[in-house]
Design a protein around this motif. Structure first.
Motif, mmCIF file in Angstrom:
data_model
loop_
_atom_site.group_PDB
_atom_site.id
_atom_site.type_symbol
_atom_site.label_atom_id
_atom_site.label_comp_id
_atom_site.label_asym_id
_atom_site.label_seq_id
_atom_site.Cartn_x
_atom_site.Cartn_y
_atom_site.Cartn_z
ATOM 1 N N VAL A 252 0.838 -1.201 0.000
ATOM 2 C CA VAL A 252 0.000 0.000 0.000
ATOM 3 C C VAL A 252 0.871 1.248 0.000
ATOM 4 C CG1 VAL A 252 -1.865 1.235 1.166
ATOM 5 C CG2 VAL A 252 -1.774 -1.265 1.258
ATOM 6 N N TRP A 253 0.576 2.181 -0.904
ATOM 7 C CA TRP A 253 1.386 3.397 -1.050
ATOM 8 C C TRP A 253 1.217 4.344 0.135
ATOM 9 C CZ3 TRP A 253 0.355 8.711 -1.768
ATOM 10 C CH2 TRP A 253 1.428 9.463 -2.273
ATOM 11 N N GLN A 254 -0.018 4.546 0.582
ATOM 12 C CA GLN A 254 -0.271 5.460 1.687
ATOM 13 C C GLN A 254 -1.390 4.908 2.562
ATOM 14 O OE1 GLN A 254 0.858 7.644 3.654
ATOM 15 N NE2 GLN A 254 0.542 9.668 2.778
ATOM 16 N N TYR A 255 -1.131 4.809 3.849
ATOM 17 C CA TYR A 255 -2.150 4.333 4.786
ATOM 18 C C TYR A 255 -1.980 5.090 6.101
ATOM 19 C CZ TYR A 255 1.902 1.466 6.100
ATOM 20 O OH TYR A 255 3.156 1.050 6.459
ATOM 21 N N ALA A 282 -6.465 3.787 3.186
ATOM 22 C CA ALA A 282 -5.357 3.071 2.542
ATOM 23 C C ALA A 282 -5.526 3.177 1.031
ATOM 24 C CB ALA A 282 -5.343 1.606 2.978
ATOM 25 N N VAL A 283 -4.563 3.819 0.361
ATOM 26 C CA VAL A 283 -4.687 4.064 -1.074
ATOM 27 C C VAL A 283 -3.398 3.714 -1.814
ATOM 28 C CG1 VAL A 283 -6.355 5.934 -0.717
ATOM 29 C CG2 VAL A 283 -3.920 6.478 -0.918
ATOM 30 N N ASN A 284 -3.546 3.467 -3.115
ATOM 31 C CA ASN A 284 -2.402 3.245 -3.992
ATOM 32 C C ASN A 284 -2.408 4.268 -5.120
ATOM 33 O OD1 ASN A 284 -0.836 1.068 -2.992
ATOM 34 N ND2 ASN A 284 -2.474 -0.341 -3.527
ATOM 35 N N THR A 285 -1.230 4.694 -5.529
ATOM 36 C CA THR A 285 -1.103 5.679 -6.603
ATOM 37 C C THR A 285 0.301 5.597 -7.190
ATOM 38 O OG1 THR A 285 -1.268 8.033 -7.177
ATOM 39 C CG2 THR A 285 -0.379 7.496 -5.006
ATOM 40 N N LYS A 286 0.450 6.092 -8.410
ATOM 41 C CA LYS A 286 1.765 6.176 -9.041
ATOM 42 C C LYS A 286 2.307 7.597 -9.026
ATOM 43 C CE LYS A 286 1.365 2.201 -12.151
ATOM 44 N NZ LYS A 286 1.430 1.741 -13.570
ATOM 45 N N ALA A 291 -5.772 8.205 -7.152
ATOM 46 C CA ALA A 291 -5.500 7.137 -6.195
ATOM 47 C C ALA A 291 -6.669 6.160 -6.151
ATOM 48 C CB ALA A 291 -5.254 7.719 -4.804
ATOM 49 N N THR A 292 -6.346 4.886 -5.967
ATOM 50 C CA THR A 292 -7.354 3.841 -5.839
ATOM 51 C C THR A 292 -7.314 3.280 -4.421
ATOM 52 O OG1 THR A 292 -5.786 2.172 -6.634
ATOM 53 C CG2 THR A 292 -7.227 3.212 -8.271
ATOM 54 N N LYS A 325 -9.430 8.854 -5.302
ATOM 55 C CA LYS A 325 -9.089 10.211 -5.744
ATOM 56 C C LYS A 325 -9.019 10.257 -7.263
ATOM 57 C CE LYS A 325 -5.533 13.804 -5.609
ATOM 58 N NZ LYS A 325 -4.230 14.234 -5.090
ATOM 59 N N PRO A 326 -9.777 11.162 -7.959
ATOM 60 C CA PRO A 326 -10.861 11.924 -7.360
ATOM 61 C C PRO A 326 -12.045 11.002 -7.066
ATOM 62 C CG PRO A 326 -10.815 12.259 -9.733
ATOM 63 C CD PRO A 326 -9.631 11.406 -9.394
ATOM 64 N N ILE A 327 -12.889 11.352 -6.203
ATOM 65 C CA ILE A 327 -13.395 12.640 -5.793
ATOM 66 C C ILE A 327 -12.754 13.103 -4.466
ATOM 67 C CG2 ILE A 327 -15.353 11.584 -4.672
ATOM 68 C CD1 ILE A 327 -17.035 14.008 -5.614
ATOM 69 N N GLY A 328 -12.303 12.166 -3.685
ATOM 70 C CA GLY A 328 -11.612 12.555 -2.467
ATOM 71 C C GLY A 328 -10.145 12.802 -2.734
ATOM 72 N N THR A 329 -9.509 13.631 -1.918
ATOM 73 C CA THR A 329 -8.049 13.765 -1.965
ATOM 74 C C THR A 329 -7.452 12.630 -1.127
ATOM 75 O OG1 THR A 329 -8.120 15.303 -0.103
ATOM 76 C CG2 THR A 329 -8.046 16.252 -2.316
ATOM 77 N N ILE A 330 -6.157 12.456 -1.203
ATOM 78 C CA ILE A 330 -5.517 11.403 -0.414
ATOM 79 C C ILE A 330 -5.650 11.707 1.078
ATOM 80 C CG2 ILE A 330 -3.314 10.302 0.152
ATOM 81 C CD1 ILE A 330 -2.580 10.574 -2.818
ATOM 82 N N GLU A 331 -5.348 12.939 1.461
ATOM 83 C CA GLU A 331 -5.553 13.370 2.843
ATOM 84 C C GLU A 331 -6.973 13.910 3.007
ATOM 85 O OE1 GLU A 331 -3.436 13.025 5.319
ATOM 86 O OE2 GLU A 331 -1.715 12.340 4.133
ATOM 87 N N TRP A 332 -7.442 13.946 4.231
ATOM 88 C CA TRP A 332 -8.776 14.490 4.509
ATOM 89 C C TRP A 332 -8.778 16.007 4.518
ATOM 90 C CZ3 TRP A 332 -13.573 12.580 7.000
ATOM 91 C CH2 TRP A 332 -13.833 11.252 6.672
#
Length: 333
Positions: A252-255, A282-286, A291-292, A325-332
């Motif tokens: 996971v890229w970001q959690y 918990a999201v993944n992105t390149k 982000a998914t 992301k979108p619609i949400g950003t990675i951070e809140w």
């Protein structure tokens, strides 16, 4: 030419050869820019600042002064790990500043996300300015700015609002005497990692989980309180520990955990127990632009939920954020 626009002719850095060419180009550019002057670098220990540090050490050696600021918004044991890694293992010219009270006092009762970001960003500059006054020959401020920071902080077209501001993009005080050094400003996160490996940085450093400049300040949602910040730090440590155990940390890229300034009714020791919810993301992105969502097995979620609600005072619910992301950003925030 727009100084904040990536050159159209710039090739994506995807191979060691392209990374080496980029490094050599930036070494020359940095040496030409700073001459024999000293450069201050905000060293968080994250991927971006670590790669900048390695690149600048290669370019100007001991002219680089790395400054690690503990603003009280770091993850559990984060500052200790930075000091151990850079001060001891890499023998960097490292200055440690504990500014916890300074930041948290300024952030007291501030709930608006952009205002929090601007306060944190401005105070970072103030801390560096204070440190610079103690040193001779410091004329430059290095930053780990990368291209997604710029894209999210400026208006992409007339009529579109900036997604959010970043502490390392714009907003510098008019009286600031530093000139900026930003060798990574046109790179995406995946390119930064390729450059980091080409610089010889350890794998675990290059692929370290991203952490926002404002730290837990944008995950302690709403007005920051010390008790909720403490609960957030402990819950986040549990999440990271369990992800490490089950192998998700590498996948996971970001959690992270986010805790809003709301409470709900729960039951503890057969009594009413009001507590905050801990939200898992918990999201993944390149490239950090999209982000998914990473699927987390229910067995792991149940274990994390049990530990957080039983080990962290003040939290009585655990929620899961499934928004891409979108619609949400990675951070809140």
């Amino acid at each position: 030419m727009d100084n904040n626009k990536r050159p159209e002719s710039m090739e994506r850095i995807t191979t060691p050869a392209l990374a080496e060419a980029f490094i050599n180009e930036q070494i020359t550019a940095v040496r030409n820019q700073v001459g024999d002057k000293k450069v201050l670098l905000a060293l968080s220990g994250g991927v971006d600042s670590s790669v900048v540090a390695a690149l600048l050490i290669k370019a100007i050696g001991k002219q680089l002064v790395c400054v690690h600021v503990n603003h009280g918004l770091m993850r559990k044991n984060e500052s200790e790990a930075v000091i151990d890694m850079f001060g001891r293992e890499l023998d960097a010219n490292l200055i440690y500043i504990d500014a916890t009270d300074r930041f948290l006092d300024l952030l007291a009762d501030v709930s608006e996300p952009e205002k929090k970001r601007k306060i944190i960003g401005a105070e970072f500059i103030n801390v560096f300015a204070d440190e610079a006054r103690k040193l001779e020959g410091v004329s430059y401020l290095a930053q780990g700015t990368i291209y997604p920071d710029i894209l999210e902080s400026i208006k992409q077209a007339e009529g579109k609002k900036a997604v959010k501001s970043h502490h390392n993009v714009g907003g510098l005080p008019e009286d600031l005497k530093f000139e900026l050094v930003e060798p990574l400003k046109f790179l995406y996160k995946d390119e930064v990692r390729v450059v980091g490996e080409a610089l010889g940085l350890p794998h675990n450093m290059v692929y370290r989980q991203p952490f926002p400049g404002p730290g837990l300040g944008v995950r302690c949602l709403g007005a920051i309180t010390r008790d909720r910040l403490h609960a957030l730090r402990e819950a986040d440590a549990i999440l990271r520990e369990e992800f490490d155990k089950c192998g998700l940390a590498e996948k996971v890229w970001q959690y992270f955990i986010a805790i809003p300034d709301i409470k709900s009714v729960g039951v503890k020791d057969e009594s009413r127990y009001e507590g905050w919810p801990a939200i898992i993301r918990a999201v993944n992105t390149k490239d950090a632009m999209t982000a998914t969502i990473e699927e987390i097995p229910y067995e792991i979620l149940h274990k994390i939920t049990y530990r957080i609600t039983h080990e962290v005072e003040g939290i009585n619910r655990v929620l899961l954020d499934l928004t891409p992301k979108p619609i949400g950003t990675i951070e809140w925030e």
